[in-house]
Every structure is written in C-alpha cells, then in structure tokens.
Design a protein around this motif. Structure first.
Motif, mmCIF file in Angstrom:
data_model
loop_
_atom_site.group_PDB
_atom_site.id
_atom_site.type_symbol
_atom_site.label_atom_id
_atom_site.label_comp_id
_atom_site.label_asym_id
_atom_site.label_seq_id
_atom_site.Cartn_x
_atom_site.Cartn_y
_atom_site.Cartn_z
ATOM 1 N N ASN A 107 23.339 -9.422 -47.734
ATOM 2 C CA ASN A 107 23.507 -10.839 -47.385
ATOM 3 C C ASN A 107 24.918 -11.124 -46.893
ATOM 4 N N TYR A 108 25.883 -10.309 -47.358
ATOM 5 C CA TYR A 108 27.273 -10.521 -46.957
ATOM 6 C C TYR A 108 27.460 -10.421 -45.446
ATOM 7 N N LYS A 109 26.551 -9.717 -44.769
ATOM 8 C CA LYS A 109 26.676 -9.537 -43.324
ATOM 9 C C LYS A 109 26.407 -10.823 -42.556
ATOM 10 N N ASN A 110 25.874 -11.837 -43.226
ATOM 11 C CA ASN A 110 25.561 -13.106 -42.574
ATOM 12 C C ASN A 110 26.740 -14.076 -42.557
ATOM 13 N N PHE A 111 27.881 -13.664 -43.120
ATOM 14 C CA PHE A 111 29.008 -14.581 -43.270
ATOM 15 C C PHE A 111 30.293 -13.971 -42.719
ATOM 16 N N ASP A 112 31.213 -14.848 -42.343
ATOM 17 C CA ASP A 112 32.517 -14.399 -41.848
ATOM 18 C C ASP A 112 33.453 -14.047 -42.996
ATOM 19 N N ALA A 113 33.210 -14.624 -44.172
ATOM 20 C CA ALA A 113 34.012 -14.303 -45.353
ATOM 21 C C ALA A 113 33.202 -14.628 -46.594
ATOM 22 N N ILE A 114 33.523 -13.931 -47.664
ATOM 23 C CA ILE A 114 32.934 -14.175 -48.975
ATOM 24 C C ILE A 114 34.065 -14.497 -49.931
ATOM 25 N N ILE A 115 33.876 -15.525 -50.760
ATOM 26 C CA ILE A 115 34.872 -15.859 -51.772
ATOM 27 C C ILE A 115 34.270 -15.567 -53.142
ATOM 28 N N ALA A 116 34.888 -14.643 -53.859
ATOM 29 C CA ALA A 116 34.451 -14.291 -55.208
ATOM 30 C C ALA A 116 35.187 -15.157 -56.218
ATOM 31 N N SER A 117 34.569 -15.342 -57.381
ATOM 32 C CA SER A 117 35.172 -16.202 -58.398
ATOM 33 C C SER A 117 36.314 -15.520 -59.137
ATOM 34 N N PHE A 118 36.241 -14.188 -59.270
ATOM 35 C CA PHE A 118 37.307 -13.483 -59.981
ATOM 36 C C PHE A 118 37.489 -12.086 -59.405
ATOM 37 N N HIS A 119 38.563 -11.455 -59.811
ATOM 38 C CA HIS A 119 39.074 -10.236 -59.204
ATOM 39 C C HIS A 119 38.018 -9.146 -59.021
ATOM 40 N N ASP A 120 37.453 -8.651 -60.118
ATOM 41 C CA ASP A 120 36.561 -7.504 -60.008
ATOM 42 C C ASP A 120 35.238 -7.857 -59.352
ATOM 43 N N GLY A 126 34.848 -9.492 -56.741
ATOM 44 C CA GLY A 126 35.027 -9.308 -55.306
ATOM 45 C C GLY A 126 35.505 -7.932 -54.919
ATOM 46 N N LEU A 127 36.422 -7.374 -55.708
ATOM 47 C CA LEU A 127 37.055 -6.128 -55.294
ATOM 48 C C LEU A 127 36.216 -4.879 -55.555
ATOM 49 N N ILE A 128 35.357 -4.907 -56.568
ATOM 50 C CA ILE A 128 34.500 -3.737 -56.799
ATOM 51 C C ILE A 128 33.567 -3.501 -55.615
ATOM 52 N N PRO A 129 32.800 -4.505 -55.156
ATOM 53 C CA PRO A 129 31.968 -4.244 -53.979
ATOM 54 C C PRO A 129 32.776 -3.984 -52.721
ATOM 55 N N PHE A 130 33.911 -4.684 -52.578
ATOM 56 C CA PHE A 130 34.727 -4.454 -51.375
ATOM 57 C C PHE A 130 35.190 -3.007 -51.298
ATOM 58 N N LYS A 131 35.741 -2.502 -52.400
ATOM 59 C CA LYS A 131 36.271 -1.140 -52.371
ATOM 60 C C LYS A 131 35.153 -0.102 -52.343
ATOM 61 N N THR A 132 33.998 -0.425 -52.904
ATOM 62 C CA THR A 132 32.860 0.485 -52.816
ATOM 63 C C THR A 132 32.407 0.637 -51.365
ATOM 64 N N LEU A 133 32.399 -0.468 -50.640
ATOM 65 C CA LEU A 133 31.929 -0.444 -49.260
ATOM 66 C C LEU A 133 32.975 0.069 -48.274
ATOM 67 N N SER A 134 34.251 -0.046 -48.632
ATOM 68 C CA SER A 134 35.271 0.213 -47.607
ATOM 69 C C SER A 134 36.483 0.995 -48.090
ATOM 70 N N PHE A 135 36.402 1.673 -49.239
ATOM 71 C CA PHE A 135 37.612 2.289 -49.789
ATOM 72 C C PHE A 135 38.231 3.279 -48.796
ATOM 73 N N GLY A 136 39.539 3.160 -48.658
ATOM 74 C CA GLY A 136 40.255 4.012 -47.713
ATOM 75 C C GLY A 136 40.395 3.386 -46.346
ATOM 76 N N GLN A 137 39.642 2.320 -46.080
ATOM 77 C CA GLN A 137 39.731 1.628 -44.795
ATOM 78 C C GLN A 137 40.111 0.157 -44.964
ATOM 79 N N GLY A 138 40.132 -0.315 -46.194
ATOM 80 C CA GLY A 138 40.383 -1.728 -46.434
ATOM 81 C C GLY A 138 41.854 -2.095 -46.380
ATOM 82 N N VAL A 139 42.093 -3.391 -46.201
ATOM 83 C CA VAL A 139 43.452 -3.921 -46.101
ATOM 84 C C VAL A 139 43.565 -5.130 -47.029
#
Length: 348
Positions: A256-269, A271-284
């Motif tokens: 579902n995240y592909k339908n949006f320009d940005a996702i806002i998570a409520s707390f650190h993990d 948002g960051l757990i899925p982000f780093k799972t999907l993009s680790f080593g390429q993220g900024v």
C-alpha cells in the motif's frame, strides 16, 4: 566564498573510530563524483592522511585552512584541528567523540555562513558525543537548534519516503508526545518538503496508527480515535491529501505504501524497521524542515567492522547525491515561486 561553481558539499567526519573515514574515501575514489560536486571534509589533514594510508587510498587530498582554498576535482580537507589524534578502530572513546563534535560544529558554521551548500554527516556515536557542552541525542536536534525550522527525520530512497511523528522518544512516552499540534506540525513539514525538496506539487501522504490495528475501536487504546483520526480529518478538510490512520502491521507488506508520496509513522521503529528492511544500504536520512540541506547515510558507526576495509559506502553515496538533488530542487522551487510567469510557461 570559494570561486568554484560546483555545489560544495561539506562533510562532517563522524566518529573516527567508526567507518566514516572509510566510506568517505571510497566514495570519492570514483573520480566521476567530482563532476557533480566539490567536497570539503571538516577534520584535519593528519587524520585524513592516516586514513588514506590505512585504507591504501590513492585519492588526492587538498589541505585547506579557509574556504578560498577549496579546489575542484580534489577531496578538500578543512583543518578544524592540528594536533595528532589517536584512532583505535572499533572502540568507544569520549575523546574521539569530542572530535566528531568539533567537525560537526565547524561544518554547521560553514553551512550557516553559506561557505558550503549542503551538509553530509558521517555517522557518530550517540554515547561518545555527550559532554557538558553537547547534550543532544544526535545530529537532528543539534541542527534544529543551529539552523532553525521544524526538523523532521525523513528516511528516503528514490521510491520510498518515511517520516516520523516522534523519533528518539522512549516507547512508553510516545502516546503522550503525539498531540494535535505535533501531528499538524509534522504533516506540514512533510508536505512542504515534498513540494520544495522533491518537486511534488500535490503530495499524497499516509499516516500510520499509534496502536495495533489503530486501536480496534478503542479496544487496544483510544489515542487513534481521540487524537490522530480527528486531527487528520481537519488537515484533509484544509485541502491536503492526507490519509489514515492505517494499521501499521499490514501497510508495507500489502504494498500500500506504493500509493503514496510519503508515509508518516507514529514512532521510530514503526517507520524505520520496514524502511531499512526494504532499502538497507540504499537509504538516506534527510533532515526535512531545516533552512539548509543536510543528509546522512541510514546506518551507524559499525564499530564491529571499522578499520577492516569492509564498509559499504552505497548509503553514503546515495546521501551525497540526494543532498545535491534536493539543493537543486530547492533552488528551482525558489526561482519558480519568485517568477510565476516562468512556472506557467513550464506548465505549458
């Protein structure tokens, strides 16, 4: 000011016992990078010569003491200190942490003075940077104080952008920290950044719930129904394309995240757990909302591999190019805003 016409990227060296020095050298060993920017590392030539020797790097270093000495096609080293520094890779050292802060402070001052255009920060140790004069949990809070604006940790790739309502906040304090004012502030920051920094005219933003299943109608907490949902409704009524709250557990797995320009998570993990799972080593890690552009790789000091020549510099390189592109986008946005006729011409 330097006479170079290139975008000048200032680099804080980070924790010298970590992998920062290695990934800096690896990035600029590719001579093609100099076509896009002129780098300035804020450290000392003695430290950089040591790192260059340790990692068998053949890169050309240009030692400078003021910005007028910056040269294109070289890795410029701005001497923040002159005394020798003992580096012990992989060790947590308060003395080394103090040099990380010296580098950061000098680079930030150069950014404020417009001697550099973009700030790229190598990883620091949140433990070793603490002192009587530096009590910030990390880069973001310090830069928010120095540069002004409403700072927001924005994790980005070419296809995924994740912001946070709360970042370095203990889980037990998250629900208390999330207020209507905070939600409004963070969404405004993300929305403005998407327009100004990424060139998206009408952004679509998804917001993830605070509780599991967004509270299941109050069975698992009432924060989503009492605070998050009504605030999002008010923001949507103002004209912004903001949607949610979405249950976080299935949001990324369902794509579902592909339908949006940005996702806002409520707390650190969240948002960051899925982000780093999907993009680790390429993220900024981009700090949105500041008056100037700052990026960083999406990883830490990696003490366990420091000094071994094993560090992957891809995230650092992505952070470099993201900073350059955001700087260009901001300038274009400012130009279009100042010249509406040009904007209309571009539309046509």
């Amino acid at each position: 000011m330097s006479k170079t016409e290139n975008i000048i990227v200032g680099i804080s060296v980070g924790d010298l016992n970590g992998i920062g020095g290695e990934i800096i050298l690896k990035t600029f060993e590719d001579a093609r990078v100099f076509d896009f920017c002129t780098p300035v590392v804020f450290a000392s030539i003695k430290v950089m010569n040591f790192l260059q020797s340790h990692f068998n790097s053949e890169i050309t270093l240009n030692s400078i003491n003021n910005v007028n000495q910056i040269k294109d096609n070289q890795l410029n080293v701005f001497n923040v200190w002159n005394e020798p520094v003992t580096i012990n890779f992989g060790q947590e050292d308060l003395n080394i942490g103090a040099y990380a802060i010296k580098s950061l402070e000098a680079a930030t001052q150069a950014l404020k003075n417009e001697d550099i255009d973009v700030l790229l920060t190598a990883p620091i140790s949140k433990k070793t940077i603490q002192s009587d004069t530096f009590k910030f949990p990390g880069h973001t809070d310090y830069l928010a104080q120095e540069l002004g604006g409403n700072s927001l940790m924005f994790m980005i790739t070419d296809t995924l952008r994740v912001g946070l309502l709360t970042d370095h906040v203990a889980v037990k304090d998250v629900s208390k920290a999330i207020t209507p004012e905070l939600i409004q502030n963070k969404i405004d920051t993300v929305y403005t950044s998407l327009q100004k920094d990424f060139g998206i005219r009408k952004p679509k933003i998804a917001v993830l719930g605070i509780n599991p299943h967004t509270g299941d109608s109050g069975v698992i907490g009432t924060e989503d129904d009492d605070t998050l949902r009504p605030t999002l409704q008010k923001i949507k009524e103002s004209g912004k394309l903001v949607f949610g709250p979405y249950a976080a557990d299935s949001f990324f797995g369902s794509n579902n995240y592909k339908n949006f320009d940005a996702i806002i998570a409520s707390f650190h993990d969240q948002g960051l757990i899925p982000f780093k799972t999907l993009s680790f080593g390429q993220g900024v890690n981009y700090t949105a909302g500041l008056s100037r552009v700052r990026t960083s790789p999406d990883h830490g000091t990696a003490f366990e591999i420091a000094g071994k020549g094993q560090a992957d510099n891809n995230s650092f390189k992505e952070a470099l190019f993201a900073g350059i592109q955001i700087f260009k986008n901001r300038n274009e946005y400012a130009e279009l805003t100042a010249n509406p006729l040009k904007k209309q011409s571009k539309k046509g």
